[in-house]
Design a protein around this motif. Structure first.
Motif, PDB file in Angstrom:
ATOM      1  N   GLN A  29       0.838  -1.200   0.000  1.00  0.00           N
ATOM      2  CA  GLN A  29       0.000   0.000   0.000  1.00  0.00           C
ATOM      3  C   GLN A  29       0.875   1.252   0.000  1.00  0.00           C
ATOM      4  O   GLN A  29       1.936   1.285   0.616  1.00  0.00           O
ATOM      5  N   PRO A  30       0.412   2.319  -0.689  1.00  0.00           N
ATOM      6  CA  PRO A  30       1.169   3.580  -0.650  1.00  0.00           C
ATOM      7  C   PRO A  30       1.044   4.228   0.725  1.00  0.00           C
ATOM      8  O   PRO A  30       0.018   4.114   1.399  1.00  0.00           O
ATOM      9  N   LYS A  31       2.089   4.925   1.121  1.00  0.00           N
ATOM     10  CA  LYS A  31       2.079   5.599   2.413  1.00  0.00           C
ATOM     11  C   LYS A  31       1.175   6.836   2.360  1.00  0.00           C
ATOM     12  O   LYS A  31       1.118   7.531   1.354  1.00  0.00           O
ATOM     13  N   VAL A  32       0.491   7.077   3.459  1.00  0.00           N
ATOM     14  CA  VAL A  32      -0.404   8.231   3.597  1.00  0.00           C
ATOM     15  C   VAL A  32       0.043   9.027   4.816  1.00  0.00           C
ATOM     16  O   VAL A  32       0.202   8.460   5.913  1.00  0.00           O
ATOM     17  N   PHE A  33       0.239  10.331   4.623  1.00  0.00           N
ATOM     18  CA  PHE A  33       0.651  11.216   5.697  1.00  0.00           C
ATOM     19  C   PHE A  33      -0.505  12.147   6.042  1.00  0.00           C
ATOM     20  O   PHE A  33      -1.259  12.576   5.165  1.00  0.00           O
ATOM     21  N   ARG A  34      -0.639  12.449   7.335  1.00  0.00           N
ATOM     22  CA  ARG A  34      -1.694  13.338   7.835  1.00  0.00           C
ATOM     23  C   ARG A  34      -1.058  14.559   8.491  1.00  0.00           C
ATOM     24  O   ARG A  34      -0.113  14.430   9.272  1.00  0.00           O
ATOM     25  N   ALA A  35      -1.607  15.722   8.156  1.00  0.00           N
ATOM     26  CA  ALA A  35      -1.161  16.978   8.769  1.00  0.00           C
ATOM     27  C   ALA A  35      -2.400  17.754   9.208  1.00  0.00           C
ATOM     28  O   ALA A  35      -3.439  17.725   8.538  1.00  0.00           O
ATOM     29  N   THR A  36      -2.295  18.458  10.345  1.00  0.00           N
ATOM     30  CA  THR A  36      -3.443  19.129  10.951  1.00  0.00           C
ATOM     31  C   THR A  36      -3.139  20.610  11.151  1.00  0.00           C
ATOM     32  O   THR A  36      -2.074  20.967  11.667  1.00  0.00           O
ATOM     33  N   ALA A  37      -4.100  21.445  10.718  1.00  0.00           N
ATOM     34  CA  ALA A  37      -4.044  22.892  10.962  1.00  0.00           C
ATOM     35  C   ALA A  37      -5.228  23.271  11.830  1.00  0.00           C
ATOM     36  O   ALA A  37      -6.315  22.690  11.718  1.00  0.00           O
ATOM     37  N   LYS A  89      -4.720  14.791   4.020  1.00  0.00           N
ATOM     38  CA  LYS A  89      -4.005  13.561   3.743  1.00  0.00           C
ATOM     39  C   LYS A  89      -3.328  13.681   2.380  1.00  0.00           C
ATOM     40  O   LYS A  89      -3.925  14.192   1.427  1.00  0.00           O
ATOM     41  N   ALA A  90      -2.070  13.218   2.300  1.00  0.00           N
ATOM     42  CA  ALA A  90      -1.315  13.232   1.053  1.00  0.00           C
ATOM     43  C   ALA A  90      -0.297  12.110   1.086  1.00  0.00           C
ATOM     44  O   ALA A  90      -0.081  11.455   2.127  1.00  0.00           O
ATOM     45  N   ASP A  91       0.367  11.882  -0.079  1.00  0.00           N
ATOM     46  CA  ASP A  91       1.343  10.791  -0.148  1.00  0.00           C
ATOM     47  C   ASP A  91       2.728  11.208   0.321  1.00  0.00           C
ATOM     48  O   ASP A  91       3.632  10.375   0.373  1.00  0.00           O
ATOM     49  N   THR A  92       2.911  12.485   0.669  1.00  0.00           N
ATOM     50  CA  THR A  92       4.174  12.952   1.244  1.00  0.00           C
ATOM     51  C   THR A  92       3.873  13.815   2.461  1.00  0.00           C
ATOM     52  O   THR A  92       2.781  14.390   2.579  1.00  0.00           O
ATOM     53  N   ALA A  93       4.855  13.894   3.362  1.00  0.00           N
ATOM     54  CA  ALA A  93       4.650  14.693   4.572  1.00  0.00           C
ATOM     55  C   ALA A  93       4.505  16.174   4.235  1.00  0.00           C
ATOM     56  O   ALA A  93       3.632  16.869   4.767  1.00  0.00           O
ATOM     57  N   ARG A  94       5.368  16.696   3.359  1.00  0.00           N
ATOM     58  CA  ARG A  94       5.284  18.104   2.970  1.00  0.00           C
ATOM     59  C   ARG A  94       3.993  18.392   2.223  1.00  0.00           C
ATOM     60  O   ARG A  94       3.364  19.445   2.406  1.00  0.00           O
ATOM     61  N   GLY A  95       3.556  17.457   1.382  1.00  0.00           N
ATOM     62  CA  GLY A  95       2.308  17.661   0.644  1.00  0.00           C
ATOM     63  C   GLY A  95       1.107  17.743   1.567  1.00  0.00           C
ATOM     64  O   GLY A  95       0.196  18.551   1.345  1.00  0.00           O
ATOM     65  N   ALA A  96       1.070  16.922   2.625  1.00  0.00           N
ATOM     66  CA  ALA A  96      -0.050  16.982   3.567  1.00  0.00           C
ATOM     67  C   ALA A  96      -0.072  18.315   4.302  1.00  0.00           C
ATOM     68  O   ALA A  96      -1.139  18.923   4.475  1.00  0.00           O
ATOM     69  N   PRO A 191       4.410  15.778   9.091  1.00  0.00           N
ATOM     70  CA  PRO A 191       4.507  14.721  10.113  1.00  0.00           C
ATOM     71  C   PRO A 191       5.814  13.949   9.966  1.00  0.00           C
ATOM     72  O   PRO A 191       6.400  13.870   8.888  1.00  0.00           O
ATOM     73  N   SER A 192       6.266  13.389  11.068  1.00  0.00           N
ATOM     74  CA  SER A 192       7.519  12.637  11.074  1.00  0.00           C
ATOM     75  C   SER A 192       7.356  11.227  10.532  1.00  0.00           C
ATOM     76  O   SER A 192       8.346  10.610  10.109  1.00  0.00           O
ATOM     77  N   SER A 193       6.160  10.688  10.517  1.00  0.00           N
ATOM     78  CA  SER A 193       5.936   9.328  10.021  1.00  0.00           C
ATOM     79  C   SER A 193       4.575   9.263   9.353  1.00  0.00           C
ATOM     80  O   SER A 193       3.723  10.138   9.534  1.00  0.00           O
TER      81      SER A 193
END
Length: 562
Positions: A29-37, A89-96, A191-193
């Motif tokens: 599965q592709p990795k999914v990163f979550r970021a919160t504002a 949610k995005a496939d990279t940490a910076r993108g999220a 996010p870090s992971s």
């Protein structure tokens, strides 16, 4: 324990296979990163409205146009009552992180543009007045310097007055243009992971699921083996010959005779014929099995045609529910209310048709509360509310008409009722609801809740939970509650009330310059989840009807005339 010992290899193999499958599926599965504002609103009472705005389809479409992708964003309440979380949610940490921050930035820009558009007129007036006073103030210094000592005092007093006026006007302009709104409380960070997938967790779940599956398979196989053994024993017992029948001892022993008579007696030949054989049992013919009659097929119930809901939400194609004709007498001294002695007038017929349409507008439940608004002043919104309440009451419904135009109340004047106590009095706890509601003379089923004294902050008062409680109490004692609200704007009171009512009705007045305002009013109601059931064209003259229809067809693609 015997099934486990007998099939322990199978259980171990099944457990390992399922766990390995879960691990490989997680790694594939592709990795999914979550970021919160975090977004903070000025008051906790505005949190629900802010969540609705952040979830609106209009905002998602604007972000999709800028980002080029469909944003995967979820909106949730935060731990603080005045904050809202925007989770991207995005496939990279910076993108999220960029997606969450960009989503909030587009939202804040839309809010700013709406506030600027709403305050453009009053702000322009204040700037013009400031410029006019400043032109009077600029030459005052030279006049004071050139004036005689006796006139210096009067000129200085005049200068001070103008300076205070400029300061007051500037303060009003600052308050108008810097109205508090939502702001970014905490920007999203990469996010870090990744938030998913979780290979370790999925592998442990696979181990447990594989063990349970292996045990179930082992029990099933053991059951099948036991059943086959029992079936084999049963078949062996059926193939063995039956035991001989039991014969009594008296029948099997030979008869006792004396020795002298041991020789057989002489028997004539004719009498020595053997006894006739015992007749063989005739097998009774088995009755032929009669074929059981096949059951007749049950008739298949044909499902009746389900009624398609007339209204799910406003969406594209808001219908025109009616056209109210212009009444020349209402432009003079006569009050613009339907008269009992003119039941067949064109206006009365139009209002009755509109009332009948509104009572059947919701397919699954009855209409309990209706908000009536308009794009601009002078559209005849209050007149429509007053007459709609009269028509519904005369049709046998118990109706309460509420004036929520707290800044410019007019409903009580149409019914010729006082306005000392009303909606604001109930909201502020100054009067009970039973005393604020007034009966309309000549209309036994119609009651009016006037606006009441104008409060210092009408919008904040309407946003409180007390407004929902009062409207709920009115719906409990009446069949229909018709609510008159001010003209629609992004931060107007109409948007606040429309979000807690069943449906909203937009009144369109004069056709000139109406298309843009009508489109903005429908869009704002969509933003706050106000269910726009349709548009009513008001004050339509006989020679203007075709023009109104042509204007809607040309400038309002969202209004359907079908």
């Amino acid at each position: 324990m015997r099934p486990f010992q007998r099939h322990k290899g199978l259980i171990a193999l099944t457990t390992a296979a399922v766990a390995a499958s879960a691990l490989f599926a997680s790694l594939a599965q592709p990795k999914v990163f979550r970021a919160t504002a975090l977004v903070r609103v000025p008051s906790s009472t505005q949190t629900a409205g802010e969540i609705t705005s952040l979830r609106s389809a209009r905002l998602r479409a604007a972000v999709a146009d800028q980002a080029g992708i469909t944003p995967k964003v979820s909106i949730e309440p935060a731990s603080q009552p005045d904050e809202v979380r925007v989770i991207a949610k995005a496939d990279t940490a910076r993108g999220a992180a960029d997606l969450a921050n960009g989503y909030v930035a587009v939202h804040l820009a839309q809010i700013h543009d709406q506030q600027v558009a709403a305050t453009a007129g009053p702000a322009g007036d204040l700037r013009a007045r400031i410029a006019d006073v400043q032109r009077q103030l600029d030459p005052m210094a030279a006049e004071i310097a050139a004036a005689r000592p006796s006139a210096v005092g009067a000129l200085a007093a005049r200068r001070d007055t103008l300076q205070r006026e400029v300061a007051d006007l500037q303060a009003q302009l600052d308050r108008l243009t810097s109205a508090p709104g939502p702001e970014l409380a905490s920007a999203a960070r990469p996010p870090s992971s990744a938030s998913s997938p979780h290979p370790v967790r999925n592998t442990l779940i696979g181990l447990l699921a594989g063990f349970v599956l292996g045990v179930l398979v082992a029990l099933f196989l053991d059951y099948r083996v036991s059943r086959r053994a029992a079936q084999a024993d049963s078949d062996t017992a059926e193939r063995q010959p039956p035991p001989p029948p039991l014969v009594p001892a008296a029948a099997s022993a030979p008869p006792l005779v004396p020795a002298a008579a041991s020789a057989p007696p002489f028997v004539p030949a004719a009498a020595a014929s053997p006894p006739p054989p015992a007749p063989e049992p005739v097998a009774e013919p088995e009755p032929e099995p009669h074929p059981e009659p096949e059951p007749e097929p049950e008739p298949v119930a044909v499902a009746e045609h389900e009624e398609v809901p007339a209204v799910e939400r406003s969406g594209p194609g808001v219908p025109v529910l009616g056209m109210i004709p212009a009444v020349p007498q209402w432009r003079g001294q006569e009050r613009p209310l339907l008269r009992r002695d003119q039941p067949t007038s064109p206006a009365a017929e139009a209002y009755r048709s509109l009332a009948a349409t509104l009572q059947h507008i919701l397919p699954h439940r009855s209409l309990r509360s209706l908000v009536v608004t308009s794009p601009a002043a002078g559209d005849g919104r209050t007149t429509v509310v007053a007459n709609l309440g009269i028509v519904l009451a005369r049709a046998g419904r118990t109706v309460v008409v509420v004036d929520c135009d707290l800044r410019n109340p007019q409903l009580h004047t149409l019914y010729d009722l006082p306005n000392e106590a009303g909606f604001t009095s109930v909201l502020r706890g100054e009067a009970p609801l039973s005393r604020a509601v007034q009966a309309v003379p000549g209309e036994p089923r119609l009651q009016v809740l006037a606006a009441g004294p104008t409060p210092p902050a009408p919008g904040q008062l309407l946003s409180a939970q007390r407004t929902v409680e009062v409207l709920a109490a009115l719906q409990a004692q009446a069949d229909v509650v018709v609510i008159d609200t001010p003209t629609m704007a992004p931060t107007s009171d109409a948007a606040v009330v429309a979000s807690i009512a069943d449906v909203a009705l937009v009144i369109a007045g004069a056709p000139s310059g109406q298309a843009g305002e009508l489109a903005r009013a429908v869009d704002i109601l969509d933003t706050v989840d106000g269910l726009v059931v349709g548009v009513v064209l008001n004050a339509v003259a006989d020679d203007d009807q075709d023009g109104r229809v042509a204007m809607l067809r040309r400038d309002m693609p969202r209004v359907s005339l079908a």
